[in-house]
Design a protein around this motif. Structure first.
Motif, PDB file in Angstrom:
ATOM      1  N   LYS A 233       0.824  -1.211   0.000  1.00 21.85           N
ATOM      2  CA  LYS A 233       0.000   0.000   0.000  1.00 21.85           C
ATOM      3  C   LYS A 233       0.857   1.260   0.000  1.00 21.85           C
ATOM      4  N   ILE A 234       1.876   1.297   0.843  1.00 23.76           N
ATOM      5  CA  ILE A 234       2.681   2.514   0.936  1.00 23.76           C
ATOM      6  C   ILE A 234       3.552   2.676  -0.311  1.00 23.76           C
ATOM      7  N   ILE A 235       3.998   1.563  -0.897  1.00 25.38           N
ATOM      8  CA  ILE A 235       4.769   1.636  -2.148  1.00 25.38           C
ATOM      9  C   ILE A 235       3.885   2.164  -3.271  1.00 25.38           C
TER      10      ILE A 235
ATOM     11  N   PHE B 103       4.268   2.167   9.044  1.00 23.19           N
ATOM     12  CA  PHE B 103       5.581   2.695   8.675  1.00 23.19           C
ATOM     13  C   PHE B 103       5.794   4.092   9.258  1.00 23.19           C
ATOM     14  N   GLU B 104       6.962   4.321   9.810  1.00 24.11           N
ATOM     15  CA  GLU B 104       7.413   5.663  10.135  1.00 24.11           C
ATOM     16  C   GLU B 104       7.967   6.273   8.848  1.00 24.11           C
ATOM     17  N   ILE B 105       7.556   7.509   8.539  1.00 19.31           N
ATOM     18  CA  ILE B 105       7.967   8.145   7.296  1.00 19.31           C
ATOM     19  C   ILE B 105       8.945   9.277   7.579  1.00 19.31           C
ATOM     20  N   LYS B 106      10.069   9.264   6.884  1.00 19.38           N
ATOM     21  CA  LYS B 106      11.039  10.354   6.994  1.00 19.38           C
ATOM     22  C   LYS B 106      11.463  10.763   5.581  1.00 19.38           C
ATOM     23  N   SER B 107      11.652  12.070   5.388  1.00 16.57           N
ATOM     24  CA  SER B 107      12.007  12.590   4.070  1.00 16.57           C
ATOM     25  C   SER B 107      13.274  13.432   4.160  1.00 16.57           C
TER      26      SER B 107
ATOM     27  N   LYS C 210      10.081   0.269  13.761  1.00 11.44           N
ATOM     28  CA  LYS C 210       9.997  -1.135  13.343  1.00 11.44           C
ATOM     29  C   LYS C 210      10.013  -1.231  11.824  1.00 11.44           C
ATOM     30  N   ASN C 211       9.282  -0.317  11.169  1.00 10.95           N
ATOM     31  CA  ASN C 211       9.291  -0.213   9.712  1.00 10.95           C
ATOM     32  C   ASN C 211       9.497   1.251   9.340  1.00 10.95           C
ATOM     33  N   LEU C 212      10.560   1.534   8.610  1.00 13.56           N
ATOM     34  CA  LEU C 212      10.892   2.909   8.238  1.00 13.56           C
ATOM     35  C   LEU C 212      10.814   3.075   6.726  1.00 13.56           C
ATOM     36  N   PHE C 213      10.080   4.097   6.282  1.00 11.80           N
ATOM     37  CA  PHE C 213       9.960   4.447   4.864  1.00 11.80           C
ATOM     38  C   PHE C 213      10.711   5.757   4.680  1.00 11.80           C
ATOM     39  N   TYR C 214      11.870   5.680   4.011  1.00 16.27           N
ATOM     40  CA  TYR C 214      12.785   6.821   3.923  1.00 16.27           C
ATOM     41  C   TYR C 214      12.772   7.379   2.501  1.00 16.27           C
ATOM     42  N   VAL C 215      12.287   8.600   2.357  1.00 14.84           N
ATOM     43  CA  VAL C 215      12.020   9.190   1.047  1.00 14.84           C
ATOM     44  C   VAL C 215      13.065  10.247   0.696  1.00 14.84           C
ATOM     45  N   THR C 216      13.503  10.236  -0.556  1.00 17.28           N
ATOM     46  CA  THR C 216      14.456  11.221  -1.070  1.00 17.28           C
ATOM     47  C   THR C 216      13.767  12.081  -2.122  1.00 17.28           C
ATOM     48  N   ALA C 217      14.119  13.380  -2.134  1.00 17.27           N
ATOM     49  CA  ALA C 217      13.509  14.279  -3.111  1.00 17.27           C
ATOM     50  C   ALA C 217      14.547  15.175  -3.764  1.00 17.27           C
ATOM     51  N   GLU C 218      14.411  15.362  -5.091  1.00 17.60           N
ATOM     52  CA  GLU C 218      15.128  16.435  -5.774  1.00 17.60           C
ATOM     53  C   GLU C 218      14.399  17.741  -5.454  1.00 17.60           C
TER      54      GLU C 218
ATOM     55  N   ASN D 180      11.496  11.222  -5.663  1.00 20.29           N
ATOM     56  CA  ASN D 180      11.904  10.301  -6.717  1.00 20.29           C
ATOM     57  C   ASN D 180      12.459   8.963  -6.239  1.00 20.29           C
ATOM     58  N   LYS D 181      12.639   8.800  -4.928  1.00 19.60           N
ATOM     59  CA  LYS D 181      13.256   7.569  -4.440  1.00 19.60           C
ATOM     60  C   LYS D 181      12.791   7.281  -3.015  1.00 19.60           C
ATOM     61  N   ALA D 182      12.632   6.008  -2.699  1.00 20.16           N
ATOM     62  CA  ALA D 182      12.272   5.618  -1.328  1.00 20.16           C
ATOM     63  C   ALA D 182      12.982   4.329  -0.955  1.00 20.16           C
ATOM     64  N   GLU D 183      13.375   4.229   0.291  1.00 13.73           N
ATOM     65  CA  GLU D 183      14.018   3.024   0.812  1.00 13.73           C
ATOM     66  C   GLU D 183      13.221   2.529   2.004  1.00 13.73           C
ATOM     67  N   ILE D 184      13.179   1.221   2.174  1.00 15.12           N
ATOM     68  CA  ILE D 184      12.470   0.624   3.307  1.00 15.12           C
ATOM     69  C   ILE D 184      13.484  -0.077   4.208  1.00 15.12           C
ATOM     70  N   TYR D 185      13.415   0.231   5.498  1.00 21.10           N
ATOM     71  CA  TYR D 185      14.244  -0.423   6.515  1.00 21.10           C
ATOM     72  C   TYR D 185      13.321  -1.088   7.522  1.00 21.10           C
TER      73      TYR D 185
END
Length: 237
Positions: A3-5, A50-54, A159-167, A181-186
């Motif tokens: 869902k988050i993807i 998911f914890e979300i960080k950008s 426990k679940n981290l969704f790490y987002v990168t932006a231009e 433009n990019k996301a990583e899951i930990y």
């Protein structure tokens, strides 16, 4: 996870979007608005577990893992501010304390004190140690965190981290725009590795405590989010 993807890909297709806030926190606020997170101070994950960080693509700043008040003693933030804080320039009767510290070295605060984390494996605590710059000896280690408290917040909040990168780019008015433009899951952080990274000086602890300067809370402690932080390049550790 699916869902988050899926939501992320929908936001990515939008291309550049205008920042919803005119400061450094604009990136997080903008992404969370688009993905559907309601702004709050709850210690639970943001969305779908998911914890979300950008972060901005080329930013080298520290990432906040989590914010949490010390486990002990009660009122630790107020105690640290009142005993070791420095006066506001525009309001000398009130104090604040903003300082960053590590476990592998002591800092220099206000030309009088040095702060350093002490990971005491026997006590199962991480102490906020205060040293005298003059004598180089510990004068206070009454505040700190229990292993239990840190482990709870680490395994619940991250426990679940969704790490987002932006231009990013700005227009002529200075308004910022983001292309997420990019996301990583930990997943499933290790508390033992967390402690090891603290010992190596790869996790920083920030004290950010002030005083309310107006309103009904005048003079009371204002916690700006003391917590544990690390550089993005070390996140996968």
């Amino acid at each position: 996870k699916s869902k988050i993807i899926s939501k992320f890909h929908a936001i990515k297709k939008l291309g550049y979007v205008k920042s919803h806030r005119r400061n450094n926190t604009g990136i997080g606020k903008t992404f969370e608005d688009y993905i559907g997170v309601i702004e709050n101070n709850i210690d639970n994950p943001d969305l779908f577990g998911f914890e979300i960080k950008s972060h901005r693509e080329f930013a080298q700043s520290y990432v906040t893992l989590f914010s949490k008040n010390p486990s002990f003693p009660k009122g630790a933030n107020t105690y640290l501010k009142n005993k070791y804080g420095t006066p506001y320039e525009n309001n000398p009767e009130l104090k604040r304390i903003h300082t960053s510290m590590f476990a592998n070295k002591a800092n220099n605060y206000a030309g009088k004190f040095a702060f350093q984390l002490i990971n005491d494996k026997n006590d199962k605590c991480i102490y906020i140690a205060v040293f005298s710059l003059r004598t180089k000896k510990i004068i206070d280690r009454s505040c700190g965190y229990t292993y239990d408290d840190l482990k709870k917040v680490l395994t619940r909040k991250l426990k679940n981290l969704f790490y987002v990168t932006a231009e990013t780019k700005k227009d002529k008015t200075g308004t910022e725009y983001f292309f997420f433009n990019k996301a990583e899951i930990y997943e499933n952080p290790s508390f033992e590795k967390f402690l090891s990274l603290i010992d190596k000086g790869l996790i920083m602890y920030d004290i950010r405590i002030g005083s309310y300067q107006s309103g009904s809370n005048y003079g009371k402690t204002h916690d700006h989010g003391s917590g544990f932080r690390k550089k993005k390049k070390n996140l996968n550790k």
